[in-house]
Design a protein around this motif. Structure first.
Motif, mmCIF file in Angstrom:
data_model
loop_
_atom_site.group_PDB
_atom_site.id
_atom_site.type_symbol
_atom_site.label_atom_id
_atom_site.label_comp_id
_atom_site.label_asym_id
_atom_site.label_seq_id
_atom_site.Cartn_x
_atom_site.Cartn_y
_atom_site.Cartn_z
ATOM 1 N N SER A 198 0.815 -1.212 0.000
ATOM 2 C CA SER A 198 0.000 0.000 0.000
ATOM 3 C C SER A 198 0.847 1.260 0.000
ATOM 4 C CB SER A 198 -0.926 -0.007 1.222
ATOM 5 O OG SER A 198 -1.843 -1.087 1.153
ATOM 6 N N VAL A 199 2.124 1.142 0.407
ATOM 7 C CA VAL A 199 2.988 2.315 0.442
ATOM 8 C C VAL A 199 3.200 2.886 -0.959
ATOM 9 C CG1 VAL A 199 5.289 3.132 1.114
ATOM 10 C CG2 VAL A 199 4.125 1.425 2.509
ATOM 11 N N ARG A 200 3.062 2.068 -1.988
ATOM 12 C CA ARG A 200 3.283 2.567 -3.346
ATOM 13 C C ARG A 200 2.287 3.655 -3.725
ATOM 14 N NH1 ARG A 200 0.355 -0.078 -7.746
ATOM 15 N NH2 ARG A 200 -1.361 -1.309 -6.919
ATOM 16 N N HIS A 201 1.144 3.711 -3.028
ATOM 17 C CA HIS A 201 0.151 4.733 -3.345
ATOM 18 C C HIS A 201 0.567 6.112 -2.856
ATOM 19 C CE1 HIS A 201 -2.660 1.797 -4.903
ATOM 20 N NE2 HIS A 201 -2.469 1.051 -3.834
ATOM 21 N N LEU A 202 1.650 6.172 -2.070
ATOM 22 C CA LEU A 202 2.197 7.479 -1.708
ATOM 23 C C LEU A 202 2.957 8.111 -2.864
ATOM 24 C CD1 LEU A 202 3.536 6.764 1.885
ATOM 25 C CD2 LEU A 202 1.452 7.975 1.246
ATOM 26 N N SER A 203 3.385 7.298 -3.806
ATOM 27 C CA SER A 203 4.099 7.826 -4.965
ATOM 28 C C SER A 203 3.113 8.513 -5.899
ATOM 29 C CB SER A 203 4.814 6.694 -5.706
ATOM 30 O OG SER A 203 5.323 7.147 -6.941
ATOM 31 N N PRO A 204 3.484 9.674 -6.446
ATOM 32 C CA PRO A 204 2.592 10.311 -7.426
ATOM 33 C C PRO A 204 2.473 9.519 -8.716
ATOM 34 C CG PRO A 204 4.668 11.489 -7.290
ATOM 35 C CD PRO A 204 4.677 10.486 -6.181
ATOM 36 N N PHE A 205 3.397 8.568 -8.925
ATOM 37 C CA PHE A 205 3.324 7.734 -10.123
ATOM 38 C C PHE A 205 2.949 6.311 -9.724
ATOM 39 C CE2 PHE A 205 5.673 4.710 -12.940
ATOM 40 C CZ PHE A 205 4.775 4.772 -13.988
ATOM 41 N N VAL A 206 1.766 5.881 -10.147
ATOM 42 C CA VAL A 206 1.309 4.512 -9.943
ATOM 43 C C VAL A 206 0.865 3.982 -11.289
ATOM 44 C CG1 VAL A 206 -0.354 3.019 -8.788
ATOM 45 C CG2 VAL A 206 0.604 4.949 -7.561
ATOM 46 N N ASP A 207 1.429 2.860 -11.700
ATOM 47 C CA ASP A 207 1.081 2.256 -12.988
ATOM 48 C C ASP A 207 -0.274 1.580 -12.866
ATOM 49 O OD1 ASP A 207 1.406 1.431 -15.631
ATOM 50 O OD2 ASP A 207 2.288 -0.474 -15.018
ATOM 51 N N ALA A 208 -1.305 2.131 -13.517
ATOM 52 C CA ALA A 208 -2.666 1.609 -13.432
ATOM 53 C C ALA A 208 -3.150 1.174 -14.805
ATOM 54 C CB ALA A 208 -3.615 2.665 -12.856
ATOM 55 N N LEU A 209 -4.208 0.359 -14.817
ATOM 56 C CA LEU A 209 -4.786 -0.101 -16.069
ATOM 57 C C LEU A 209 -5.572 1.021 -16.727
ATOM 58 C CD1 LEU A 209 -6.118 -3.596 -14.902
ATOM 59 C CD2 LEU A 209 -4.018 -3.127 -16.170
ATOM 60 N N SER A 210 -5.618 0.995 -18.051
ATOM 61 C CA SER A 210 -6.373 2.015 -18.771
ATOM 62 C C SER A 210 -7.872 1.870 -18.563
ATOM 63 C CB SER A 210 -6.050 1.955 -20.269
ATOM 64 O OG SER A 210 -6.408 0.687 -20.799
ATOM 65 N N THR A 211 -8.318 0.694 -18.076
ATOM 66 C CA THR A 211 -9.732 0.500 -17.797
ATOM 67 C C THR A 211 -10.118 1.030 -16.427
ATOM 68 O OG1 THR A 211 -9.246 -1.736 -16.978
ATOM 69 C CG2 THR A 211 -9.897 -1.516 -19.285
ATOM 70 N N SER A 212 -9.162 1.578 -15.679
ATOM 71 C CA SER A 212 -9.430 2.079 -14.332
ATOM 72 C C SER A 212 -9.410 3.595 -14.322
ATOM 73 C CB SER A 212 -8.385 1.543 -13.353
ATOM 74 O OG SER A 212 -8.394 0.132 -13.320
#
Length: 451
Positions: A198-212
């Motif tokens: 969950s700590v990765r959500h502190l980063s302004p860059f999170v690799d997410a799916l284009s469907t999200s």
């Protein structure tokens, strides 16, 4: 009398208004390093996006994701380096002691130097983002623009520039700027791509799916988290009372706690992905995701030859569908539209004939079979050739014709099956196809009509 006359003439020639004093921010903003930093941001992002434009142009979500990735992985390191270089300016010029004697306070002097660079970097990002949105607008396929993420990214870039300015004023080493940029790139890349907690959500860059898509408050919390940390660093460096830095630090801690606690709930599936837009005038019906509804006329046209030949045939699937997961019992999966850049480029089908062939192969329903009987393979080949042959079919046939005796015999059997199906009358062929599609999920030869 003469002296009075001369004094009066001097007063008449004097200007009634004192000269205007220009704000120090104006000089910093129109001259020097700041405009060049903004131009570098625009050039970096535009070139990066242009190189892979076929992978995002036409899809609003894909455009959002690629602009976001470029801004975070390249824009943030550039902003850190630019801010750091600007922060070291007085040390390079040897004017630190002179600046310390200025009337303006430390905070005002810091902002006068840092804000023009931050604003120019944001302006450069805005130009690149606007160009990307325009490039998608003319060939958009059905979804809508996503503006929350670009606005948050602009704030993150400004925070990076201000943070770099603080580092530049504290570190005298000339290599601090490139090393800070490299460190920012590595940290953002590792956290965004590799970390799974969950700590990765502190980063302004999170690799997410284009469907999200992010929840509505996620960009706000990201800005509060990064902005709070940056404000705390600036106040701790420049404010007279450094304890005031605790206020933005508390705000950043609250936003960061919310981001970590929510975790993967920060993103949810785009409702358009679950909704289908269908053309019910064909058999089977053709349904695409509502995100790409603009492609439906092109897909219908590409499959028109196949659906025309299937008119009146029974036991067909009800529709081609484009939903996540496996299709239902009376459905067949539409050939893939995503990822953009393969079958679809800039809002157009790259190869309609190949797309129609892929749709015909999906209709046969034997993709999960490890092996099929030779007679069934010949029937499948004949149906494929009749409905929508592969653009590479001639090359395949030529390769078999130059192959072994077994391959040449198999080719002769397949050509004979194609000719028998093509020579049938309309009613006979319709009846044979109806019997064939009744067994389209069978891997063995039982029940498959012979040709």
């Amino acid at each position: 009398m003469t002296l009075l006359t001369e004094r009066t003439s001097e007063e008449r020639g004097a200007s009634p208004h004192p000269p205007l004093t220009r704000h120090p921010l104006r000089a910093e903003a129109v001259r020097g390093f700041a405009p060049w930093a903004g131009a570098a941001m625009t050039l970096t992002l535009v070139v990066t996006l242009a190189v892979g434009s076929e992978q995002w142009q036409g899809g609003w979500a894909e455009t959002r994701d690629h602009v976001h990735t470029a801004a975070m992985l390249l824009g943030v390191p550039l902003a850190l380096a630019a801010g750091c270089w600007q922060g070291q300016r007085e040390r390079r010029r040897g004017t630190e002691e002179l600046l310390a004697t200025a009337v303006r306070g430390r905070t005002a002097a810091f902002l006068a130097s840092a804000l023009p660079v931050a604003l120019w970097l944001v302006a450069g990002y805005a130009v690149a983002t606007a160009l990307a949105l325009l490039a998608t607008w003319y060939c958009a396929m059905g979804d809508r623009p996503h503006l929350g993420t670009p606005l948050a990214d602009a704030a993150v870039l400004a925070c990076a520039a201000l943070t770099g300015q603080v580092v530049g004023r504290l570190v005298a080493w000339r290599l601090a700027a490139p090393l800070l940029a490299a460190a920012g790139y590595v940290v953002l890349g590792v956290v965004g791509y590799e970390h799974r907690g969950s700590v990765r959500h502190l980063s302004p860059f999170v690799d997410a799916l284009s469907t999200s898509i992010p929840v509505w408050w996620q960009p706000l919390m990201t800005v509060a988290w990064t902005g709070g940390l940056t404000a705390a660093a600036v106040l701790a460096y420049a404010a007279r009372r450094r304890t005031v830095a605790l206020l933005p630090l508390v705000a950043a801690a609250a936003a960061g706690t919310l981001l970590v606690h929510t975790g993967d709930g920060l993103w949810h599936t785009d409702p358009l992905t679950r909704r289908q837009v269908c053309d019910t005038s064909t058999t089977p019906q053709i349904c695409v995701s509502a995100r790409y509804k603009g492609l439906l006329p092109q897909i219908t046209e590409a499959l028109s030859g196949m659906t025309g030949r299937l008119e009146g045939v029974e036991n067909l699937p009800v529709r081609f569908e484009d939903l996540p997961g496996r299709p239902g019992p009376d459905e067949v999966e539409l050939p893939m539209i995503t990822p953009i850049g393969w079958s679809v480029v800039r809002g157009r089908l790259a190869d309609p004939e190949e797309y129609a062939w892929a749709a015909g192969m999906a209709l046969q329903g034997r993709g999960d079979c490890d092996e099929v009987a030779p007679r069934v393979a010949a029937a499948d080949d004949a149906v494929e050739y009749y409905l929508a042959p592969s653009p590479l079919r001639r090359q395949f046939d030529e390769r078999y014709a130059r192959g072994s005796a077994a391959e040449r015999a198999e080719l002769r059997e397949r050509i004979a099956a194609r000719e028998r199906l093509a020579s049938m009358g309309e009613e006979e062929r319709r009846a044979w196809l109806s019997a064939y599609f009744a067994t389209r999920n069978e891997c063995g030869r039982n029940g498959v009509p012979a040709l």
